[in-house]
Design a protein around this motif. Structure first.
Motif, PDB file in Angstrom:
ATOM      1  N   LYS A 137       0.689  -1.461  -0.309  1.00  0.00           N
ATOM      2  CA  LYS A 137       0.340  -0.404  -0.060  1.00  0.00           C
ATOM      3  C   LYS A 137       0.744   1.326   0.583  1.00  0.00           C
ATOM      4  O   LYS A 137       0.511   1.774  -0.435  1.00  0.00           O
ATOM      5  CB  LYS A 137      -0.913   0.275   1.651  1.00  0.00           C
ATOM      6  N   LEU A 138       1.696   0.964   1.017  1.00  0.00           N
ATOM      7  CA  LEU A 138       2.536   1.879   0.613  1.00  0.00           C
ATOM      8  C   LEU A 138       4.200   3.032  -0.126  1.00  0.00           C
ATOM      9  O   LEU A 138       3.374   3.978  -0.722  1.00  0.00           O
ATOM     10  CB  LEU A 138       3.755   1.863   1.485  1.00  0.00           C
ATOM     11  N   LEU A 139       4.099   1.409  -0.929  1.00  0.00           N
ATOM     12  CA  LEU A 139       4.827   1.521  -2.732  1.00  0.00           C
ATOM     13  C   LEU A 139       3.815   1.145  -3.399  1.00  0.00           C
ATOM     14  O   LEU A 139       5.004   0.156  -4.224  1.00  0.00           O
ATOM     15  CB  LEU A 139       6.231   1.533  -2.024  1.00  0.00           C
ATOM     16  N   PRO A 140       2.907   1.314  -3.789  1.00  0.00           N
ATOM     17  CA  PRO A 140       2.468   0.565  -4.847  1.00  0.00           C
ATOM     18  C   PRO A 140       2.547   0.343  -6.362  1.00  0.00           C
ATOM     19  O   PRO A 140       2.117  -0.247  -7.189  1.00  0.00           O
ATOM     20  CB  PRO A 140       1.083   0.911  -4.872  1.00  0.00           C
ATOM     21  N   SER A 141       3.364   0.847  -6.899  1.00  0.00           N
ATOM     22  CA  SER A 141       3.326   1.240  -8.021  1.00  0.00           C
ATOM     23  C   SER A 141       5.460   0.887  -8.657  1.00  0.00           C
ATOM     24  O   SER A 141       5.277   0.799  -9.465  1.00  0.00           O
ATOM     25  CB  SER A 141       4.150   2.806  -8.450  1.00  0.00           C
ATOM     26  N   VAL A 142       5.866  -0.496  -7.937  1.00  0.00           N
ATOM     27  CA  VAL A 142       6.969  -1.378  -7.842  1.00  0.00           C
ATOM     28  C   VAL A 142       6.417  -1.978  -7.159  1.00  0.00           C
ATOM     29  O   VAL A 142       5.774  -2.527  -6.872  1.00  0.00           O
ATOM     30  CB  VAL A 142       8.119  -0.359  -6.918  1.00  0.00           C
ATOM     31  N   PRO A 143       7.270  -3.584  -8.525  1.00  0.00           N
ATOM     32  CA  PRO A 143       7.077  -4.911  -7.942  1.00  0.00           C
ATOM     33  C   PRO A 143       7.812  -4.674  -6.411  1.00  0.00           C
ATOM     34  O   PRO A 143       8.649  -4.816  -6.357  1.00  0.00           O
ATOM     35  CB  PRO A 143       8.113  -5.593  -8.783  1.00  0.00           C
ATOM     36  N   HIS A 144       7.282  -6.061  -5.447  1.00  0.00           N
ATOM     37  CA  HIS A 144       7.396  -6.265  -4.640  1.00  0.00           C
ATOM     38  C   HIS A 144       7.433  -7.688  -4.485  1.00  0.00           C
ATOM     39  O   HIS A 144       6.933  -8.978  -5.054  1.00  0.00           O
ATOM     40  CB  HIS A 144       5.962  -6.474  -3.238  1.00  0.00           C
ATOM     41  N   VAL A 145       9.486  -8.371  -3.544  1.00  0.00           N
ATOM     42  CA  VAL A 145       9.410  -9.344  -4.540  1.00  0.00           C
ATOM     43  C   VAL A 145       9.810 -10.798  -3.214  1.00  0.00           C
ATOM     44  O   VAL A 145      10.146  -9.626  -2.037  1.00  0.00           O
ATOM     45  CB  VAL A 145      10.685  -9.250  -5.781  1.00  0.00           C
ATOM     46  N   ALA A 146       9.124 -11.927  -2.831  1.00  0.00           N
ATOM     47  CA  ALA A 146       9.372 -12.282  -1.822  1.00  0.00           C
ATOM     48  C   ALA A 146      11.116 -13.327  -2.154  1.00  0.00           C
ATOM     49  O   ALA A 146      10.767 -13.548  -2.892  1.00  0.00           O
ATOM     50  CB  ALA A 146       8.464 -13.275  -1.842  1.00  0.00           C
ATOM     51  N   VAL A 147      11.634 -12.919  -0.999  1.00  0.00           N
ATOM     52  CA  VAL A 147      13.153 -13.816  -1.064  1.00  0.00           C
ATOM     53  C   VAL A 147      12.659 -14.586   0.030  1.00  0.00           C
ATOM     54  O   VAL A 147      12.495 -14.679   0.763  1.00  0.00           O
ATOM     55  CB  VAL A 147      14.146 -12.649  -1.527  1.00  0.00           C
ATOM     56  N   PHE A 148      13.318 -16.046   0.053  1.00  0.00           N
ATOM     57  CA  PHE A 148      13.103 -17.064   0.607  1.00  0.00           C
ATOM     58  C   PHE A 148      14.518 -17.843   1.341  1.00  0.00           C
ATOM     59  O   PHE A 148      15.073 -17.874   0.462  1.00  0.00           O
ATOM     60  CB  PHE A 148      12.107 -18.286   0.127  1.00  0.00           C
ATOM     61  N   ASP A 149      13.989 -17.826   2.743  1.00  0.00           N
ATOM     62  CA  ASP A 149      15.613 -18.492   3.329  1.00  0.00           C
ATOM     63  C   ASP A 149      15.450 -20.126   2.810  1.00  0.00           C
ATOM     64  O   ASP A 149      16.542 -20.093   2.700  1.00  0.00           O
ATOM     65  CB  ASP A 149      15.645 -18.015   4.815  1.00  0.00           C
ATOM     66  N   THR A 150      15.134 -20.344   2.934  1.00  0.00           N
ATOM     67  CA  THR A 150      14.932 -22.110   2.243  1.00  0.00           C
ATOM     68  C   THR A 150      15.269 -22.161   0.982  1.00  0.00           C
ATOM     69  O   THR A 150      15.686 -23.620   0.605  1.00  0.00           O
ATOM     70  CB  THR A 150      13.147 -22.860   2.358  1.00  0.00           C
ATOM     71  N   ALA A 151      14.673 -21.793  -0.636  1.00  0.00           N
ATOM     72  CA  ALA A 151      14.895 -21.234  -1.599  1.00  0.00           C
ATOM     73  C   ALA A 151      16.710 -22.380  -1.977  1.00  0.00           C
ATOM     74  O   ALA A 151      16.156 -22.946  -2.904  1.00  0.00           O
ATOM     75  CB  ALA A 151      14.258 -20.220  -2.365  1.00  0.00           C
ATOM     76  N   PHE A 152      17.615 -21.480  -1.316  1.00  0.00           N
ATOM     77  CA  PHE A 152      19.000 -22.077  -1.222  1.00  0.00           C
ATOM     78  C   PHE A 152      19.181 -23.638  -1.587  1.00  0.00           C
ATOM     79  O   PHE A 152      20.000 -24.246  -2.236  1.00  0.00           O
ATOM     80  CB  PHE A 152      19.856 -21.240  -0.981  1.00  0.00           C
ATOM     81  N   PHE A 153      18.131 -23.931  -0.592  1.00  0.00           N
ATOM     82  CA  PHE A 153      18.403 -25.296   0.165  1.00  0.00           C
ATOM     83  C   PHE A 153      17.139 -26.360  -0.774  1.00  0.00           C
ATOM     84  O   PHE A 153      16.759 -27.154  -0.241  1.00  0.00           O
ATOM     85  CB  PHE A 153      18.183 -25.638   1.462  1.00  0.00           C
ATOM     86  N   ALA A 154      16.197 -25.836  -2.137  1.00  0.00           N
ATOM     87  CA  ALA A 154      15.050 -26.058  -2.508  1.00  0.00           C
ATOM     88  C   ALA A 154      15.203 -27.786  -2.752  1.00  0.00           C
ATOM     89  O   ALA A 154      14.070 -28.632  -2.369  1.00  0.00           O
ATOM     90  CB  ALA A 154      14.376 -25.577  -3.135  1.00  0.00           C
ATOM     91  N   ASP A 155      16.215 -27.982  -3.728  1.00  0.00           N
ATOM     92  CA  ASP A 155      17.235 -29.532  -4.133  1.00  0.00           C
ATOM     93  C   ASP A 155      18.419 -29.895  -3.300  1.00  0.00           C
ATOM     94  O   ASP A 155      18.881 -30.716  -4.149  1.00  0.00           O
ATOM     95  CB  ASP A 155      17.306 -28.383  -5.831  1.00  0.00           C
ATOM     96  N   LEU A 156      17.819 -30.172  -2.337  1.00  0.00           N
ATOM     97  CA  LEU A 156      18.955 -30.370  -1.645  1.00  0.00           C
ATOM     98  C   LEU A 156      19.115 -32.077  -2.331  1.00  0.00           C
ATOM     99  O   LEU A 156      17.564 -32.922  -2.211  1.00  0.00           O
ATOM    100  CB  LEU A 156      18.736 -30.902  -0.394  1.00  0.00           C
ATOM    101  N   PRO A 157      20.121 -33.404  -2.473  1.00  0.00           N
ATOM    102  CA  PRO A 157      19.699 -33.967  -2.416  1.00  0.00           C
ATOM    103  C   PRO A 157      18.892 -34.870  -1.898  1.00  0.00           C
ATOM    104  O   PRO A 157      18.676 -34.737  -0.090  1.00  0.00           O
ATOM    105  CB  PRO A 157      20.809 -35.000  -2.484  1.00  0.00           C
ATOM    106  N   ALA A 158      18.071 -36.112  -2.116  1.00  0.00           N
ATOM    107  CA  ALA A 158      17.290 -36.667  -1.186  1.00  0.00           C
ATOM    108  C   ALA A 158      17.878 -37.120   0.172  1.00  0.00           C
ATOM    109  O   ALA A 158      16.903 -37.703   1.011  1.00  0.00           O
ATOM    110  CB  ALA A 158      15.893 -37.881  -2.226  1.00  0.00           C
ATOM    111  N   ALA A 159      18.585 -37.422  -0.221  1.00  0.00           N
ATOM    112  CA  ALA A 159      19.311 -38.452   0.850  1.00  0.00           C
ATOM    113  C   ALA A 159      19.719 -37.012   1.991  1.00  0.00           C
ATOM    114  O   ALA A 159      19.399 -37.830   3.321  1.00  0.00           O
ATOM    115  CB  ALA A 159      20.857 -38.921   1.101  1.00  0.00           C
ATOM    116  N   SER A 160      19.938 -35.841   1.835  1.00  0.00           N
ATOM    117  CA  SER A 160      19.761 -35.365   2.815  1.00  0.00           C
ATOM    118  C   SER A 160      18.226 -34.678   3.773  1.00  0.00           C
ATOM    119  O   SER A 160      18.488 -34.356   4.082  1.00  0.00           O
ATOM    120  CB  SER A 160      20.923 -34.229   2.573  1.00  0.00           C
ATOM    121  N   ALA A 161      18.092 -34.689   2.349  1.00  0.00           N
ATOM    122  CA  ALA A 161      16.239 -34.151   2.675  1.00  0.00           C
ATOM    123  C   ALA A 161      15.103 -34.956   3.493  1.00  0.00           C
ATOM    124  O   ALA A 161      14.630 -34.078   4.023  1.00  0.00           O
ATOM    125  CB  ALA A 161      15.730 -32.958   0.993  1.00  0.00           C
TER     126      ALA A 161
END
Length: 398
Positions: A137-161
Motif C-alpha cells: 500500500k505504501l509503495l504500490p507502483s513498484v514490484p514487491h518480491v519475496a526472497v526465501f531463506d529456504t530457496a537455496f536448499f530447495a533442491d537438496l539431494p533426497a538423502a539429505s532432505a
C-alpha cells in the motif's frame, strides 16, 4: 541511481535498508534502520545515513504506522523516499516450503500461499505477510518480491532432505529438511570463488553462518548438498536460545514425565535453550566475559558449542569427500577470533592450519585466515543478505 528497498518484517519489528545493488558491501547501503517494539506502549524507530544515526521513541501501534514512520525518517535525513528511484521492494521470507524454490513477485495469491506455510514458521511467516500488505500500500507502483531463506536448499539431494519417517505422513504434513539462512549461505558461497579466483564448478565449501541463530552448509560445485537446520530453524548447531540437535525422545520424555505441553516444549527448545540454558543469557558477549575469567560454567558452554561445530565440520568434510574452503560469516563468525580458532583447532592432520595473528581480528572485509601452507583455505566473508535480496528483487524491476 536505481535503489531497492529491502524489508524484513518481524512480529514486533521492521528492519529495513535502502540499497544501491550496483555497489558492494557497505557502499551499497544508502540508509538502514529499525522499527522495534511495535504494539507496545513505547516503541523505537531509527535510521542510519551518511555516518549518522537518528532514533526516536513513540507509541507504534501497528506495522502500518511503523512503515509510515520510516518514510518520515527518510524525509528527516533529507532522503525523500519518492525521489530515490526505488525500482523494487525485496521482502525477506523465512519459509517457502515446497511451494517456492526461487524469488517470486508478490500478489494476493502469493501472500496467501506464504501465510499457508505459517505452521512451518509460526513466528515469522505471518509477520512477513503483514509487512507485505502494508508495504504494497505504501509503495504500490513498484514490484514487491519475496526472497526465501529456504530457496537455496530447495533442491537438496533426497538423502539429505528426507527424514526417515513414514513418507505418506511426511508428504501430508510437508515434513522435510528445509534449512534456513539460505540467502546468506548462497551469497557467501558465491563470493568465495570470486575472492579466491577459483572455479565455482569444481569447489567444495563448508559455510559456517554463526550468529545468534546459526547454521552450516556443505556446498559442492556451487550447489548445497546438506545443511544443519531441518524442518524449522531449531535443528543443527547450538544457538543463542535454541538447542539445536537433540534426541527426539527428550521431547517425549519431558511431555510424559514432566507434563509439559506442546507449546511449553516449543518455548523451551526455541527460547530457553542453547547458550541461554547453559549460562543464563543468549548474549555471546557474556560467554566471552565468562571465558576471560575462566568461569567453569562458561567453559562448559563453550565446549558444548564448539563440539557441535566440529561435529558438523567433520560430517560435511566426509560428505564432500574433502574440503577446499571453510568460510565463516555472520555476527560470531565475523567477530569472534576465539570461536574460529577453537572450531579449527587440532585439525592440522586434516590439512587445516590457521594463522593466529591474522585470525585475531574482527572483520568488516573478507580475509583469508589460514596459513599459506594450509591445504584448506579458511576465510572470513562478511555476509550481506540485504544486498543479495536487493539483487534478486532487482531482476523483477519493470
Amino acid at each position: 541511481m536505481s535503489t531497492v528497498f529491502v524489508i524484513n518484517s518481524g512480529s514486533s519489528s521492521i528492519k529495513y535498508q535502502l540499497i544501491n545493488p550496483a555497489l558492494e558491501g557497505a557502499d551499497a547501503v544508502v540508509a538502514s534502520g529499525l522499527v522495534d517494539q511495535i504494539g507496545l506502549e513505547k516503541g523505537k524507530y531509527s535510521i542510519k545515513h551518511d555516518g549518522e544515526k537518528i532514533e526516536h521513541t513513540a507509541a507504534i501501534p501497528d506495522h502500518s504506522i511503523g512503515l509510515q514512520l520510516v518514510v518520515d525518517l527518510f524525509a528527516e535525513v533529507g532522503l525523500n523516499l519518492d525521489e530515490q528511484d526505488v525500482v523494487a521492494v525485496g521482502h525477506r521470507v523465512v519459509q517457502g516450503g515446497n511451494l517456492f524454490r526461487e524469488p517470486v513477485e508478490i500478489d494476493d495469491t502469493v501472500m496467501d500461499q506464504i501465510e499457508s506455510l505459517s505452521p512451518l514458521a509460526p513466528l515469522h511467516n505471518p509477520a512477513h505477510v503483514l509487512g507485505m500488505k502494508v508495504a504494497r500500500k505504501l509503495l504500490p507502483s513498484v514490484p514487491h518480491v519475496a526472497v526465501f531463506d529456504t530457496a537455496f536448499f530447495a533442491d537438496l539431494p533426497a538423502a539429505s532432505a528426507i527424514f526417515p519417517i513414514p513418507q505418506d505422513i511426511a508428504d501430508t504434513y510437508a515434513v522435510r529438511r528445509y534449512g534456513a539462512h539460505g540467502t546468506s549461505h548462497q551469497y557467501v558461497s558465491q563470493q568465495v570463488p570470486k575472492l579466491l579466483d577459483l572455479d565455482p564448478s569444481n569447489l567444495r565449501q563448508i559455510i559456517m553462518h554463526l550468529g545468534n541463530g546459526a547454521s552450516v552448509s556443505a556446498v559442492m560445485n556451487g550447489k548445497p548438498i546438506d545443511t544443519s537446520m531441518g524442518l524449522t530453524p531449531l535443528g543443527g548447531l547450538v544457538m543463542g536460545s535454541r538447542c539445536g540437535d537433540i534426541d527426539p525422545s527428550v521431547v517425549l520424555h519431558l511431555m510424559r514425565q514432566g507434563g509439559y505441553t506442546v507449546d511449553e516444549m516449543d518455548h523451551m527448545l526455541n527460547r530457553e535453550s542453547g547458550v541461554k540454558a547453559l549460562i543464563g543469557t543468549s548474549d555471546m558477549r557474556t560467554l566471552d566475559d565468562l571465558m576471560a575469567v575462566h568461569d567453569p560454567k562458561g567453559q562448559l558452554c563453550w565446549d558444548v558449542y564448539v563440539t557441535r561445530l566440529k561435529h558438523y565440520l567433520g560430517a560435511y568434510m566426509a560428505e564432500l569427500g574433502g574440503v577446499d574452503v571453510i568460510a565463516f560469516t555472520a555476527g560470531i563468525g565475523e567477530n569472534s577470533p576465539e570461536m574460529r580458532e577453537s572450531c579449527l583447532e587440532g585439525l592440522e592432520e586434516l590439512g587445516i592450519q590457521i594463522d593466529p595473528v591474522v585470525n585475531n581480528h574482527k572483520f568488516k572485509e573478507p580475509c583469508v585466515i589460514s596459513t599459506p601452507e594450509s591445504k584448506v583455505t579458511a576465510i572470513v566473508v562478511p555476509t550481506n543478505e540485504e544486498l543479495a535480496i536487493s539483487r534478486m528483487a532487482l531482476a523483477f524491476a519493470k
